[in-house]
Design a protein around this motif. Structure first.
Motif, mmCIF file in Angstrom:
data_model
loop_
_atom_site.group_PDB
_atom_site.id
_atom_site.type_symbol
_atom_site.label_atom_id
_atom_site.label_comp_id
_atom_site.label_asym_id
_atom_site.label_seq_id
_atom_site.Cartn_x
_atom_site.Cartn_y
_atom_site.Cartn_z
ATOM 1 N N LYS A 43 -5.481 43.565 6.373
ATOM 2 C CA LYS A 43 -6.642 42.775 5.962
ATOM 3 C C LYS A 43 -7.402 42.258 7.179
ATOM 4 O O LYS A 43 -8.643 42.263 7.201
ATOM 5 C CB LYS A 43 -6.195 41.606 5.080
ATOM 6 N N GLN A 47 -11.322 43.282 8.211
ATOM 7 C CA GLN A 47 -12.355 42.268 8.427
ATOM 8 C C GLN A 47 -12.905 42.338 9.844
ATOM 9 O O GLN A 47 -14.126 42.265 10.057
ATOM 10 C CB GLN A 47 -11.780 40.874 8.173
ATOM 11 N N SER A 51 -16.783 43.396 10.605
ATOM 12 C CA SER A 51 -17.650 42.401 11.245
ATOM 13 C C SER A 51 -18.190 42.923 12.570
ATOM 14 O O SER A 51 -19.363 42.702 12.909
ATOM 15 C CB SER A 51 -16.885 41.097 11.470
ATOM 16 N N GLN A 91 -20.273 40.129 5.150
ATOM 17 C CA GLN A 91 -19.061 39.634 5.817
ATOM 18 C C GLN A 91 -18.352 38.578 4.970
ATOM 19 O O GLN A 91 -17.126 38.587 4.831
ATOM 20 C CB GLN A 91 -19.426 39.038 7.177
ATOM 21 N N LEU A 94 -16.713 40.222 1.884
ATOM 22 C CA LEU A 94 -15.460 40.908 2.230
ATOM 23 C C LEU A 94 -14.363 39.904 2.566
ATOM 24 O O LEU A 94 -13.202 40.078 2.158
ATOM 25 C CB LEU A 94 -15.698 41.848 3.408
ATOM 26 N N PHE A 95 -14.722 38.851 3.284
ATOM 27 C CA PHE A 95 -13.744 37.827 3.648
ATOM 28 C C PHE A 95 -13.143 37.171 2.407
ATOM 29 O O PHE A 95 -11.928 36.994 2.305
ATOM 30 C CB PHE A 95 -14.407 36.779 4.539
ATOM 31 N N LEU A 98 -10.822 39.743 0.640
ATOM 32 C CA LEU A 98 -9.561 40.012 1.332
ATOM 33 C C LEU A 98 -8.640 38.804 1.356
ATOM 34 O O LEU A 98 -7.414 38.931 1.228
ATOM 35 C CB LEU A 98 -9.838 40.469 2.768
ATOM 36 N N VAL A 170 -17.670 34.209 11.292
ATOM 37 C CA VAL A 170 -16.733 35.172 10.703
ATOM 38 C C VAL A 170 -16.320 36.199 11.756
ATOM 39 O O VAL A 170 -15.145 36.556 11.878
ATOM 40 C CB VAL A 170 -17.354 35.867 9.477
ATOM 41 N N SER A 174 -12.524 36.167 12.983
ATOM 42 C CA SER A 174 -11.797 37.365 12.570
ATOM 43 C C SER A 174 -11.208 38.047 13.796
ATOM 44 O O SER A 174 -10.099 38.603 13.748
ATOM 45 C CB SER A 174 -12.719 38.324 11.808
#
Length: 269
Positions: A43, A47, A51, A91, A94-95, A98, A170, A174
């Motif tokens: 994960k 990410q 990103s 972003q 998706l964050f 996940l 992010v 990340s």
């Protein structure tokens, strides 16, 4: 005697406060390390890569040419919000997908104490950036980039900045969490060293992500943009709340915009 005793109590209170803050940061380092250890590696990789690729696309003229906004000087508010939204919303989406089971590990409700601390951190990081910029310009004969887009900042651009900075956070964290995750596989974890190395690499990548914005002045991006980001890591360890880091980043950038705008007004008079 009374005055001496009172002074001693104040000194003891200050020492205790310093010890408590150190203990809290050490505890936060340990908790942050264990929290990241619980997150699946795949994960964090997804990410981080997403990103990073989105940032590479966003920081090139490709997106502006595609949207035909490169030469627009008086764009509407909706258009100004569109470009940063294309960078940030994917972003965030998706964050949330996940890490939907781990969101409370990263984001918490801001309280007054955290807001105050975040604002102070933003002011302090801006002061560090100004100090480094002055050292480069006057001490090392360094010429920084002339960012006309930042100088011409107008009030309506604030909304776009609010959106864009969330995407930048992010990317930054990340990177930090992904690198820190790699250290969790060591047999004898070194919490402090792993945090420091993850912080350094995150700051470097974050600084380099601004190369196109600052006319590819690598020293400016690494030291003036990247180095002050250490404050955000300390803020995260203190609060364990990414909203605090975001708030500090916003304060930092707003102060920079205001300083450049003020300088422009002074030069025009």
């Amino acid at each position: 005697m009374i005055a001496s005793t009172g002074k001693q109590k104040i000194q003891e209170t200050d020492v205790q406060r310093i010890r408590r803050n150190k203990r809290e940061i050490l505890d936060s380092i340990y908790v942050t390390y264990l929290s990241v250890k619980l997150v699946p590696l795949h994960k964090l990789i997804i990410q981080f890569v997403f990103s990073l690729l989105l940032t590479l696309l966003y920081t090139t003229p490709m997106l502006a040419d595609l949207l035909n906004v490169k030469n627009i000087t008086d764009a509407s508010l909706s258009l100004k919000l569109l470009v940063p939204s294309l960078y940030t919303i994917p972003q965030i989406a998706l964050f949330c997908f996940l890490f939907k089971k781990n969101l409370l590990m990263f984001f918490r409700k801001l309280d007054k104490k955290q807001i105050k601390l975040s604002v102070l951190a933003g002011i302090f990081s801006f002061g560090i950036a100004i100090g480094i910029a002055g050292l480069f310009q006057y001490g090392l004969s360094y010429t920084s980039a002339d960012n006309e887009n930042t100088v011409s900042f107008v009030l309506s651009d604030t909304f776009g900045l609010i959106i864009q900075l969330l995407g930048e956070e992010v990317l930054f964290f990340s990177t930090f969490f992904f690198i820190l995750k790699l250290f969790t596989y060591t047999e004898k974890p070194q919490y402090g060293i792993s945090i420091c190395i993850s912080s350094v690499l995150s700051c470097v990548l974050f600084g380099l992500a601004h190369l196109s914005t600052y006319d590819y002045h690598i020293m400016q991006c690494l030291f003036i943009i990247g180095l002050p980001c250490f404050i955000k890591i300390l803020l995260l360890l203190k609060t364990r709340n990414l909203w605090c880091a975001y708030t500090a980043h916003f304060v930092h950038d707003i102060l920079g915009v205001l300083m450049l705008a003020l300088g422009t007004l002074v030069n025009q008079q």
